[in-house]
Design an enzyme around this catalytic site. Structure first.
Site, PDB file in Angstrom:
ATOM      1  N   THR A 240     -29.828   9.255  32.208  1.00  0.00           N
ATOM      2  CA  THR A 240     -28.541   9.320  32.912  1.00  0.00           C
ATOM      3  C   THR A 240     -28.774   9.441  34.423  1.00  0.00           C
ATOM      4  O   THR A 240     -29.884   9.755  34.871  1.00  0.00           O
ATOM      5  CB  THR A 240     -27.745  10.555  32.458  1.00  0.00           C
ATOM      6  OG1 THR A 240     -28.542  11.713  32.764  1.00  0.00           O
ATOM      7  CG2 THR A 240     -27.463  10.525  30.960  1.00  0.00           C
ATOM      8  N   SER A 241     -27.705   9.229  35.174  1.00  0.00           N
ATOM      9  CA  SER A 241     -27.796   9.385  36.636  1.00  0.00           C
ATOM     10  C   SER A 241     -28.274  10.793  36.994  1.00  0.00           C
ATOM     11  O   SER A 241     -29.022  10.979  37.959  1.00  0.00           O
ATOM     12  CB  SER A 241     -26.430   9.142  37.285  1.00  0.00           C
ATOM     13  OG  SER A 241     -26.112   7.774  37.229  1.00  0.00           O
TER      14      SER A 241
ATOM     15  N   ILE B 291      -9.195  -5.663  43.381  1.00  0.00           N
ATOM     16  CA  ILE B 291      -8.930  -6.907  44.116  1.00  0.00           C
ATOM     17  C   ILE B 291      -8.120  -7.874  43.247  1.00  0.00           C
ATOM     18  O   ILE B 291      -7.210  -8.551  43.722  1.00  0.00           O
ATOM     19  CB  ILE B 291     -10.263  -7.560  44.576  1.00  0.00           C
ATOM     20  CG1 ILE B 291     -10.884  -6.703  45.691  1.00  0.00           C
ATOM     21  CG2 ILE B 291     -10.049  -8.993  45.047  1.00  0.00           C
ATOM     22  CD1 ILE B 291     -12.306  -7.099  46.073  1.00  0.00           C
TER      23      ILE B 291
ATOM     24  N   LEU C  96     -35.799   6.680  19.986  1.00  0.00           N
ATOM     25  CA  LEU C  96     -36.164   7.996  20.498  1.00  0.00           C
ATOM     26  C   LEU C  96     -35.001   8.979  20.272  1.00  0.00           C
ATOM     27  O   LEU C  96     -35.173  10.068  19.760  1.00  0.00           O
ATOM     28  CB  LEU C  96     -36.515   7.896  21.987  1.00  0.00           C
ATOM     29  CG  LEU C  96     -36.807   9.201  22.739  1.00  0.00           C
ATOM     30  CD1 LEU C  96     -38.085   9.856  22.218  1.00  0.00           C
ATOM     31  CD2 LEU C  96     -36.957   8.939  24.253  1.00  0.00           C
TER      32      LEU C  96
ATOM     33  N   GLU D 183     -31.254   4.967  29.007  1.00  0.00           N
ATOM     34  CA  GLU D 183     -32.606   5.030  29.567  1.00  0.00           C
ATOM     35  C   GLU D 183     -32.695   6.057  30.711  1.00  0.00           C
ATOM     36  O   GLU D 183     -33.417   5.881  31.676  1.00  0.00           O
ATOM     37  CB  GLU D 183     -33.087   3.633  29.987  1.00  0.00           C
ATOM     38  CG  GLU D 183     -33.143   2.708  28.756  1.00  0.00           C
ATOM     39  CD  GLU D 183     -33.851   1.397  28.959  1.00  0.00           C
ATOM     40  OE1 GLU D 183     -34.795   1.366  29.758  1.00  0.00           O
ATOM     41  OE2 GLU D 183     -33.454   0.429  28.307  1.00  0.00           O
TER      42      GLU D 183
ATOM     43  N   PHE E 126     -36.428   0.474  19.881  1.00  0.00           N
ATOM     44  CA  PHE E 126     -37.079   1.695  20.359  1.00  0.00           C
ATOM     45  C   PHE E 126     -36.200   2.853  19.930  1.00  0.00           C
ATOM     46  O   PHE E 126     -35.031   2.930  20.339  1.00  0.00           O
ATOM     47  CB  PHE E 126     -37.165   1.577  21.890  1.00  0.00           C
ATOM     48  CG  PHE E 126     -37.672   2.774  22.646  1.00  0.00           C
ATOM     49  CD1 PHE E 126     -39.026   2.918  22.917  1.00  0.00           C
ATOM     50  CD2 PHE E 126     -36.786   3.714  23.169  1.00  0.00           C
ATOM     51  CE1 PHE E 126     -39.494   3.990  23.677  1.00  0.00           C
ATOM     52  CE2 PHE E 126     -37.242   4.783  23.928  1.00  0.00           C
ATOM     53  CZ  PHE E 126     -38.612   4.913  24.183  1.00  0.00           C
TER      54      PHE E 126
ATOM     55  N   GLY F 293      -3.207  -6.742  38.740  1.00  0.00           N
ATOM     56  CA  GLY F 293      -2.806  -6.697  37.332  1.00  0.00           C
ATOM     57  C   GLY F 293      -3.636  -7.601  36.442  1.00  0.00           C
ATOM     58  O   GLY F 293      -4.029  -7.223  35.332  1.00  0.00           O
TER      59      GLY F 293
ATOM     60  N   GLU G 163     -31.822  11.135  19.231  1.00  0.00           N
ATOM     61  CA  GLU G 163     -31.245  11.690  18.003  1.00  0.00           C
ATOM     62  C   GLU G 163     -29.939  12.380  18.372  1.00  0.00           C
ATOM     63  O   GLU G 163     -29.675  12.640  19.549  1.00  0.00           O
ATOM     64  CB  GLU G 163     -32.203  12.708  17.378  1.00  0.00           C
ATOM     65  CG  GLU G 163     -33.511  12.084  16.929  1.00  0.00           C
ATOM     66  CD  GLU G 163     -34.445  13.103  16.287  1.00  0.00           C
ATOM     67  OE1 GLU G 163     -34.009  14.234  16.004  1.00  0.00           O
ATOM     68  OE2 GLU G 163     -35.618  12.744  16.081  1.00  0.00           O
TER      69      GLU G 163
ATOM     70  N   GLY H  21     -38.590   0.629  31.918  1.00  0.00           N
ATOM     71  CA  GLY H  21     -37.281   0.191  31.428  1.00  0.00           C
ATOM     72  C   GLY H  21     -36.191   0.390  32.469  1.00  0.00           C
ATOM     73  O   GLY H  21     -35.269  -0.414  32.577  1.00  0.00           O
TER      74      GLY H  21
END
Lengths: 379, 261
Positions: free
Chosen positions: A365-366, A337, A125, A363, A123, A340, A127, A242
């Protein structure tokens, strides 16, 4: 109200988990590290009827519902985010527009092989100058001598190097802004179609992301998808569905971070006892589990709305927003958690941390998700 | 065309069983169920025969009604129909009871040339239901089968049995029962279409009243507790003295005996 998955959904989940244990887990690290595209797994996804889950059997699909598809993306992503995303991109971004807007002939020619796994889809879209602002696209399509001639370049196109066809968005009337955008089906090997350089990504490293270059790319007149000028609507509707897929991918990644954290917290001994007995760790695990569960419910609810033919644009945006930010938070906690060792490449949590970030970006952004949600509330 | 019955058991998923740290009692509160892994090989073998020889396959299970979910699971793996022999009292049955119930359910109700069972179940692994069912039905039985072939013309099967002291190949006239080992095949993961297709297959219910007299249990379970593994926390050095004391410690624990050396 029923919060229980159907027997079929439970069987599908069990099947994907078994599939992952057998075929995906053993190679997930190598897919990320080399990195390499998991073609052998994609072939097996086709054998399981997972490449066209929500599409009717007459088009080669499994004829199941959207929730089944979402469960498969979630469980694949729990094992390997690259694999989960490859399926999502193929099913939601490439197959859906043809299913929804394609002519019967286009469906037979493209949707059938897509669903059967004879062909992967992409797909195109985005650019360089048109990301969130899709209306700023500069790729143009002109009808010339009975064919469409496409010129321009697309970036960040997932699956492009392995795609048998790509949905390409191009301006057919620049003066009309988003209303001048049209969608085209561009088969691989079309004259003037070039796949540009592969991009070296932070996460989902096995997924192939490349530039798509269109230099007087010639495609037949009947390659137009939907109506001229309908491209923006096709793109937005496609992305709505999506987003539920990306939310599922994020839930899978976040669940994996929780799985790894629980396992490690029980194993890792400090001060003579497993760190799971320390309240600092317990609280992190409790928060992680709660947020993962909330993300899953939002995601399944959005999928359920889709299956019930209810509007799901806002629900999909909420699911993607919350699940993707949850994935980033939980993978961050999972590394904390682990301490290292969590910063070392061989640990799954290190990969999860890198894989999670993209779900907040692609798809939509927040920030776009928040705009969409607010827009639908404040209209 | 061969008629095949494959028997399966719906068992608690051992991955979900937790143990109480203090009492070692097993906790099943959140445990899910699954088809016993051994029986998945039995189902797969039946379906392999179905694909190669055009057999019809009926999957049969004995369980309480709450186990109904197992039917779609089994049917998604390829059998044509399922026979659900169910009653609320069919809980924690011992192998003699299960084999009696199966025999009563099958006899005169389901046509068969071959019955395929898993070698044992994931939970008890008593390895008795198969042979006992064969005995009750008065048909020959081959256990520990690791390879099965069908001689179509002669109406018999050739079973390779993996035994402790070697391989044995037996020719068994049909009708017969075999219990199969996990090595015999790799069970398929049902495809999505197979999962969705399971709902359309035929299910026969058989109730307790239809079975005649079922004997009481021979076994009584007094207690089930988790196996405990304690570490001794003894450290040994890597020198000669350390090796000697490690070997001595193993003798003392009874792990090694003079006979071994």
């Amino acid at each position: 109200m029923n919060f229980q998955l159907t027997e079929e959904h439970q069987l599908i989940r069990a099947g994907v988990r078994e599939f992952c244990g057998k075929f995906v887990d053993p190679v997930a690290n190598e897919i990320d590290q080399e990195p390499r595209f998991p073609s052998e797994i994609v072939k097996k996804l086709a054998e399981q009827d997972w490449l066209g889950i929500p599409y009717p059997a007459q088009y080669g699909g499994a004829g199941s519902d959207y929730l089944s598809y979402i469960i498969v993306v979630e469980e694949l992503s729990r094992s390997c985010a690259t694999t989960g995303f490859t399926l999502e991109c193929h099913t939601s971004l490439a197959s859906y527009p043809i299913f929804k807007f394609g002519t019967e002939e286009q469906k037979q020619k493209y949707l059938v092989p897509l669903c059967k796994g004879d062909m992967l889809g992409a797909f195109a879209l985005t650019e360089a100058g048109a990301g969130t602002d899709a209306g700023a696209a500069t790729t143009v399509a002109v009808l010339d001598d009975g064919e469409w001639a496409l010129n321009g370049s697309k970036i960040f196109i997932s699956n492009a190097p392995v795609a048998g066809m790509t949905i390409v968005f191009a301006m057919t009337d620049k003066t009309k802004g988003t209303k001048g955008l049209s969608a085209f089906i561009v088969p691989a090997g079309s004259p003037g179609l070039k796949i540009g350089r592969h991009l070296n990504k932070m996460g989902i490293r096995g997924s192939l992301t490349a530039e798509v270059l269109l230099q007087d790319c010639r495609i037949p007149k009947d390659s137009l998808l939907g109506q001229e000028g309908q491209g923006f609507r096709i793109a937005m509707m496609t992305l709505d569905g999506g987003r539920i897929g990306i939310a599922a991918q994020a839930v899978g990644i976040a669940q994996a971070a929780l799985d790894e954290s629980i396992r490690y917290a029980k194993e890792r001994v400090q001060f003579g006892k497993p760190i799971a007995s320390l309240q600092a760790i317990q609280w992190m695990i409790a928060d992680m589990a709660t947020e993962v569960e909330a993300s899953r419910f939002l995601t399944y609810h959005a999928a359920w709305c889709c299956d019930q033919d209810l509007s799901y644009s806002k629900e999909a945006a909420m699911a993607k927003l919350f699940a993707s930010e949850t994935a980033s938070r939980q993978t961050n906690r999972a590394i904390q958690i682990h301490g290292g060792i969590g910063y070392i490449k061989e640990q799954k949590v290190e990969r999860l941390y890198r894989d999670a970030k993209i779900t907040e970006i692609y798809e939509g952004t927040s920030e776009v998700m928040r705009m969409l949600i607010a827009g639908s509330l404040l209209r | 065309m061969l008629n095949i019955i494959t028997c399966f058991k719906w068992v608690i998923d051992e991955a979900d069983i937790k143990a109480d740290a203090a009492t070692r009692k097993l906790l099943f509160g959140r445990a899910g169920y699954k088809i016993s892994a051994y029986d998945r090989h039995a189902i797969e073998e039946a379906v392999r025969f179905q694909e190669q020889h055009g057999a019809s396959v009926a999957a049969v299970t004995v369980a309480p009604p709450s186990a109904k979910k197992c039917l779609k699971d089994a049917l998604s793996r390829g059998p044509d129909s399922a026979c659900f022999v169910n009653d609320p009292s069919f809980l924690d049955l011992d192998p003699s009871q299960t084999s009696s119930i199966l025999a009563a359910a099958v006899r005169g109700r389901i046509k068969f040339d071959l019955i395929i069972c898993g070698e044992g179940s994931d939970d008890l692994y008593a390895q008795q239901v198969g042979p006992a069912l064969a005995e009750r039905l008065g048909i020959p039985c081959a256990t520990c089968v690791s390879k099965l072939t069908y001689a179509e013309d002669e109406k018999h099967i050739i079973a390779e049995r993996r035994l402790d002291d070697g391989m044995e190949t037996v020719l068994v006239p049909l009708p017969a029962l075999v219990s199969v080992l996990p090595g015999i095949n790799t069970p398929r993961i049902p495809t999505l279409k197979e999962v969705l297709g399971a709902a359309k297959k035929e299910i026969f219910n058989v109730a307790l009243e239809e079975l005649g007299d079922i004997p009481g249990p021979y076994l009584k379970t007094v207690e089930v507790v988790a196996a405990a593994m304690d570490r001794r926390g003894i450290r040994f050095s890597a020198d000669e003295e350390g090796v000697r004391s490690a070997v001595n410690a193993l003798f003392k624990e009874g792990v090694l005996s003079q006979g071994v050396l």
